[in-house]
Scaffold this active site. Structure first.
Site, mmCIF file in Angstrom:
data_model
loop_
_atom_site.group_PDB
_atom_site.id
_atom_site.type_symbol
_atom_site.label_atom_id
_atom_site.label_comp_id
_atom_site.label_asym_id
_atom_site.label_seq_id
_atom_site.Cartn_x
_atom_site.Cartn_y
_atom_site.Cartn_z
ATOM 1 N N ASP A 41 -2.173 7.121 -1.026
ATOM 2 C CA ASP A 41 -1.296 6.527 -2.033
ATOM 3 C C ASP A 41 -1.600 5.040 -2.208
ATOM 4 O O ASP A 41 -1.030 4.378 -3.076
ATOM 5 C CB ASP A 41 0.174 6.765 -1.715
ATOM 6 C CG ASP A 41 0.612 6.233 -0.360
ATOM 7 O OD1 ASP A 41 -0.219 5.638 0.347
ATOM 8 O OD2 ASP A 41 1.787 6.427 -0.003
ATOM 9 N N SER A 42 -2.560 4.547 -1.430
ATOM 10 C CA SER A 42 -3.085 3.198 -1.644
ATOM 11 C C SER A 42 -3.783 3.092 -3.000
ATOM 12 O O SER A 42 -4.192 1.995 -3.394
ATOM 13 C CB SER A 42 -4.044 2.800 -0.525
ATOM 14 O OG SER A 42 -5.045 3.789 -0.335
ATOM 15 N N ASP A 80 -2.206 12.027 0.685
ATOM 16 C CA ASP A 80 -0.905 11.469 1.055
ATOM 17 C C ASP A 80 0.222 12.107 0.249
ATOM 18 O O ASP A 80 0.097 12.277 -0.969
ATOM 19 C CB ASP A 80 -0.876 9.961 0.778
ATOM 20 C CG ASP A 80 -1.447 9.142 1.911
ATOM 21 O OD1 ASP A 80 -1.525 9.659 3.037
ATOM 22 O OD2 ASP A 80 -1.814 7.981 1.665
ATOM 23 N N LYS A 109 -0.956 14.105 4.514
ATOM 24 C CA LYS A 109 -0.572 13.056 5.467
ATOM 25 C C LYS A 109 0.847 12.620 5.165
ATOM 26 O O LYS A 109 1.199 12.387 4.009
ATOM 27 C CB LYS A 109 -1.527 11.865 5.421
ATOM 28 C CG LYS A 109 -1.158 10.758 6.408
ATOM 29 C CD LYS A 109 -2.317 9.819 6.677
ATOM 30 C CE LYS A 109 -2.646 8.919 5.523
ATOM 31 N NZ LYS A 109 -1.529 7.987 5.179
ATOM 32 N N GLU A 111 3.901 9.886 6.400
ATOM 33 C CA GLU A 111 4.238 8.682 7.157
ATOM 34 C C GLU A 111 5.541 8.889 7.933
ATOM 35 O O GLU A 111 6.483 9.503 7.428
ATOM 36 C CB GLU A 111 4.402 7.485 6.214
ATOM 37 C CG GLU A 111 3.118 7.051 5.533
ATOM 38 C CD GLU A 111 3.291 5.775 4.718
ATOM 39 O OE1 GLU A 111 4.358 5.129 4.837
ATOM 40 O OE2 GLU A 111 2.365 5.428 3.967
ATOM 41 N N GLU A 178 -1.780 2.454 12.036
ATOM 42 C CA GLU A 178 -2.068 1.336 11.141
ATOM 43 C C GLU A 178 -1.413 0.046 11.611
ATOM 44 O O GLU A 178 -0.211 0.004 11.891
ATOM 45 C CB GLU A 178 -1.605 1.649 9.715
ATOM 46 C CG GLU A 178 -1.892 0.518 8.736
ATOM 47 C CD GLU A 178 -1.693 0.888 7.285
ATOM 48 O OE1 GLU A 178 -1.872 0.006 6.424
ATOM 49 O OE2 GLU A 178 -1.369 2.061 6.998
#
Length: 265
Positions: A41-42, A80, A109, A111, A178
């Site tokens: 999602d970056s 993500d 993924k 978070e 991270e």
């Protein structure tokens, strides 16, 4: 690449993961032989012009995921789950994870730590592999109050380790760490039987991930300590456009070689 191969790489071979958001980039990464392609999602920061990952929608993720899969048909792709596509409702979370798998991902993924275990288990129960993500989690930017290194205090170290063990116990096949101190990243890596993949987490993780745009120098103003630039493609592209502009202005492009003529090719 398969999950089984990724698991076997722990303590034997470093895992290489790189982000991709489009087909041309994915094609480069597949040809280079990276182990995992991450549709992160970056893309919000690096492609869509957002100031964080938070505005990224599931629909945007799916569009870019489809493009990456077309560019890298043989690669292992992790996608993500973006902000608000999971967490508030288990059924909706699992459905959204499934949509990423349907559209080309091999795994998703998520978070966050132990609070996501129920969602992760539900995903695994219907065949959706999950990668975890701990430390600085960009979707929680507002909670952290900015881009801050995690795991400095003893309480933060304990929570990070507890969350990592919880994620392993509920079935994730690897965990991204991270922006955490190298000390806690090393401890977590040594205590887990699954691989850790670091980004700003030091030298002792089982693998490393970086953003493609940072690796090739497409964000010259953004130079985080944990990253490394291996080429200056921003300047190469800028030079190419400036040359094109100059040739058009000078009327040297198009030349005779660039035009179609009757009876010609």
């Amino acid at each position: 690449m398969t999950i089984q191969k990724i698991l076997k790489m722990k303590n034997k071979e470093k895992i290489v993961m790189v982000t991709a958001y489009d087909a041309p980039t994915a094609k480069i990464l597949e040809k280079a032989g990276v182990d995992i392609i991450l549709v992160g999602d970056s893309l919000g920061n690096n492609v869509l012009g957002y100031d964080s990952t938070i505005p990224v929608t599931l629909e945007e993720m799916i569009i870019h995921l489809q493009a990456v899969r077309r560019g890298a048909p043989n690669s292992f792709i992790v996608a993500d789950l973006p902000f608000l596509s999971y967490g508030y409702n288990i059924e909706e979370s699992v459905k959204n994870a499934g949509l990423l798998i349907k559209n080309g991902a091999n795994a998703v993924k998520i978070e966050g730590g132990a609070q996501n275990c129920e969602i992760i288990k539900k995903c695994l129960n219907i065949g959706i592999p999950v990668m975890g993500h701990l430390g600085f989690t960009p979707q929680s930017l507002n909670m952290f109050g900015g881009y801050k290194v995690q795991g400095k205090e003893e309480s933060a170290k304990k929570k990070l380790l507890d969350d990592a063990l919880a994620l392993e116990n509920c079935g994730v096949f690897s965990i991204v760490l991270e922006m955490v101190t190298e000390t806690i990243a090393k401890e977590v890596t040594e205590k887990l039987s699954i691989p850790t993949i670091g980004i700003g987490a030091g030298r002792y993780c089982d693998g490393q991930v970086l953003v493609f745009h940072d690796i090739v120098g497409l964000n010259p103003e953004f130079k985080p300590k944990f990253s490394k630039t291996y080429a200056n493609t921003f300047e190469i592209m800028l030079n190419a456009i400036e040359r094109f502009k100059a040739e058009v202005k000078e009327k040297t492009f198009p030349s005779k070689e660039n035009v179609f003529e009757e009876g010609g090719k």
